[in-house]
Scaffold this active site. Sequence first.
Site, PDB file in Angstrom:
ATOM      1  N   ASN A   1       0.877  -1.187   0.000  1.00 23.44           N
ATOM      2  CA  ASN A   1       0.000   0.000   0.000  1.00 23.44           C
ATOM      3  C   ASN A   1       0.899   1.217   0.000  1.00 23.44           C
ATOM      4  O   ASN A   1       1.899   1.232   0.710  1.00 23.44           O
ATOM      5  CB  ASN A   1      -0.848   0.074   1.272  1.00 23.44           C
ATOM      6  CG  ASN A   1      -1.882  -1.013   1.346  1.00 23.44           C
ATOM      7  OD1 ASN A   1      -2.045  -1.781   0.421  1.00 23.44           O
ATOM      8  ND2 ASN A   1      -2.587  -1.054   2.467  1.00 23.44           N
TER       9      ASN A   1
ATOM     10  N   GLU B   1     -21.802  19.822   2.859  1.00 24.29           N
ATOM     11  CA  GLU B   1     -21.730  18.389   3.187  1.00 24.29           C
ATOM     12  C   GLU B   1     -22.833  17.615   2.445  1.00 24.29           C
ATOM     13  O   GLU B   1     -22.596  16.517   1.936  1.00 24.29           O
ATOM     14  CB  GLU B   1     -21.838  18.216   4.710  1.00 24.29           C
ATOM     15  CG  GLU B   1     -21.891  16.791   5.219  1.00 24.29           C
ATOM     16  CD  GLU B   1     -20.685  15.936   4.847  1.00 24.29           C
ATOM     17  OE1 GLU B   1     -19.692  16.458   4.334  1.00 24.29           O
ATOM     18  OE2 GLU B   1     -20.775  14.713   5.037  1.00 24.29           O
TER      19      GLU B   1
ATOM     20  N   LYS C   1     -22.167  14.605  -0.179  1.00 28.28           N
ATOM     21  CA  LYS C   1     -22.791  13.271  -0.052  1.00 28.28           C
ATOM     22  C   LYS C   1     -23.461  12.887  -1.360  1.00 28.28           C
ATOM     23  O   LYS C   1     -23.311  11.782  -1.846  1.00 28.28           O
ATOM     24  CB  LYS C   1     -23.842  13.238   1.070  1.00 28.28           C
ATOM     25  CG  LYS C   1     -23.359  13.265   2.491  1.00 28.28           C
ATOM     26  CD  LYS C   1     -22.687  12.014   2.962  1.00 28.28           C
ATOM     27  CE  LYS C   1     -21.216  12.055   2.687  1.00 28.28           C
ATOM     28  NZ  LYS C   1     -20.348  12.583   3.704  1.00 28.28           N
TER      29      LYS C   1
ATOM     30  N   LYS D   1     -12.089   4.694   1.135  1.00 24.69           N
ATOM     31  CA  LYS D   1     -12.493   5.126   2.468  1.00 24.69           C
ATOM     32  C   LYS D   1     -11.379   5.894   3.160  1.00 24.69           C
ATOM     33  O   LYS D   1     -11.580   6.995   3.649  1.00 24.69           O
ATOM     34  CB  LYS D   1     -12.894   3.899   3.305  1.00 24.69           C
ATOM     35  CG  LYS D   1     -13.352   4.231   4.720  1.00 24.69           C
ATOM     36  CD  LYS D   1     -14.642   5.008   4.712  1.00 24.69           C
ATOM     37  CE  LYS D   1     -15.102   5.405   6.082  1.00 24.69           C
ATOM     38  NZ  LYS D   1     -16.141   6.460   6.040  1.00 24.69           N
TER      39      LYS D   1
HETATM   40  O1  M6R Z   1     -10.613   9.842   7.440  1.00 25.35           O
HETATM   41  P1  M6R Z   1     -10.793  11.318   7.183  1.00 25.35           P
HETATM   42  O2  M6R Z   1     -11.889  11.921   7.959  1.00 25.35           O
HETATM   43  O3  M6R Z   1      -9.486  12.064   7.377  1.00 25.35           O
HETATM   44  O4  M6R Z   1     -11.127  11.414   5.647  1.00 25.35           O
HETATM   45  C1  M6R Z   1     -11.212  12.652   5.001  1.00 25.35           C
HETATM   46  C2  M6R Z   1     -12.015  12.548   3.713  1.00 25.35           C
HETATM   47  O5  M6R Z   1     -11.343  11.699   2.813  1.00 25.35           O
HETATM   48  C3  M6R Z   1     -13.419  12.007   3.946  1.00 25.35           C
HETATM   49  O6  M6R Z   1     -14.094  12.777   4.897  1.00 25.35           O
HETATM   50  C4  M6R Z   1     -14.242  12.004   2.647  1.00 25.35           C
HETATM   51  O7  M6R Z   1     -14.440  13.298   2.189  1.00 25.35           O
HETATM   52  C5  M6R Z   1     -15.563  11.279   2.895  1.00 25.35           C
HETATM   53  N1  M6R Z   1     -15.510   9.950   2.367  1.00 25.35           N
HETATM   54  C6  M6R Z   1     -16.737  11.934   2.288  1.00 25.35           C
HETATM   55  O8  M6R Z   1     -17.899  11.251   2.633  1.00 25.35           O
END
Ligand code: M6R
Length: 607
Positions: free
Chosen positions: A97, A480, A484, A602
């Site tokens: 990774n 937000e 989404k 994710k």
């Molecule tokens: O794990 P994190 O909160 O640092 O991730 C940040 C973003 O990649 C994350 O919030 C992303 O925008 C979401 N998947 C949106 O739903």
Amino acid sequence: MCGIVGAVAKRNIVSILVNGLLRLEYRGYDSAGLVVVHDAKLERVRSAGRVAELGQKSANTYGELGIAHTRWATHGVPSERNAHPHMSRDLIAVVHNGIIENYEELRTELTAQGYEFTSDTDTEVIAHLIHSHYAQGSLLIATQMALSQLVGAYAIGVVAADNPHQLIAARKGSPLLLGVGVGEHFVASDMSALLQVTKNVVYLEEGDVVEVNLANYRIFDQLGNSVQRQVHVSELDNDSVELGEYQHYMQKEIHEQPQALANTLESVCNSQSLVPGIFGAEANTIFPQVENILILACGTSNHSGQVAKYWLEEIAGIPCNVEIASEYRYRTSVPNPKTLVVTISQSGETADTLAALIHAKSTGHAFTLAICNVPESAIIRQSKLRLLTRAGPEIGVASTKAFTTQLAALFLLTLVMAKLRGRLDAEREQQFLHELRHLPAAVQKVLALEPKIAEMAKHFANKHHALFLGRGMHFPIAAEGALKLKEISYIHAEAYPAGELKHGPLALVDADMPVVSVAPNDTLLEKLKSNLQEVKARGGELFVFADAETHIKESEGVHILQMPEHAGFLSPILHTIPLQLLAYYVALEKGTDVDKPRNLAKSVTVE
Ligand code: M6R
């Protein structure tokens, strides 16, 4: 992003590898593969499809030592030939990774030495490098030598065909855990892959290399010194990552929000007053010195920071800036040692947020606070102070319960800061504590609106664009909501502070452009109503998420969703819920892959 699972045991580990990969599917991937060592040979199975397909293809494979991987393409298209594990001359196999930045240079050198490349990946250079050092006999030393030549980020697992009971793993810049069993050991990039076999886990530190055998393991730090690392017992249980009665993880996680909020607020709601100590012992000395706040985060986590800016400035009277972590880390900023740097992250492993934190520290920021959902994550370990959100594992790529629990945590920060600065008297403190205790129940009432929102979602199914409007602390909530919708339904959605409408975006409004408006009953309501009139007059179709006392009437082209109550400063948390549900049901209408939207991962552990 990519996922890793590895195992060494006195039993067939193929199903452990495949089940582990299934647990990691939520991270996002486009291909999968595994390799086992059997009869002094490497047996590799790969698939350009889902892990389930890999499971079928490897149903008759046997091995007691192996590594497996889900790949999220960076170098080279998603395909079977680019899927991991990558091998060198049928002797060494590697899963990886991260990103190797100097791979082109290494590839040229290795090609000159006679190594043949069969993929377009950066990873393959690691396999050949290890092979080139392996003549000396020790897989550990060969791996350490190879790692010293790499520039970039990695978590790796390595096995050799002639070494049937040993696995080498290492991490730098990407997460990796060691699972400790009885007479068997495991590695994985994420605890959820290990719960099937053990709850005992060692969080490997930056630069660690671990030699994993059947009966024992040895860890070496980045200087090559043998070190001991604590074995933790994970609090996660297998049920918390099961789908249960729900159709998707996103739906499950939306519904878990009352409990997630209650868990996050538990210690505070059970006490009679707020103390800095909830952020760590050192908060008692650090917080009184703080002159301003700098919030660094990405995506949804950044949106929670944007809401907090309104709270911190209005309630605590403390200046606050919110920056996108990936921008901050590369710009020249003016550090103030009295700034509290707050990073917000669900995973605690987001590469940009972690790098921004490290950058802030390098410029002299010593006051650091992490608001994070994963204990022992890199961001937590890099920060002096911490508040853990207790949302539980979030599997859906679209962040839901992580967001609302971040907001709850940031509200606590606001109240503690306000109290320290003499802006929160005892009566107001009790009032806020009362509102926080009520919050899970208030969210539960909003969830009851689900059937109405599912109906509303039908209007969006054949649309290509949508506008989201909000004002004040609800503008980040509109942002937000737009995020989404775009990430799981692939409808292009943008958010604007409603006052900006006539400065440009109004030109886009027509019957094909649904306009979603977050309309709580606050001081900006009358102004927002005028903005909505502007949309209506242009034939736009409005979807208004209004409070009980908002008094906006339903009419042709104006759809109203009445929220059960108005929550004052906590209103952004309540108004988030219907927007999450809207995105979810629009995605259902469109038949997209809700939990694993295309192109997204994710945990974004590479830049
Ligand atoms: O794990 P994190 O909160 O640092 O991730 C940040 C973003 O990649 C994350 O919030 C992303 O925008 C979401 N998947 C949106 O739903």
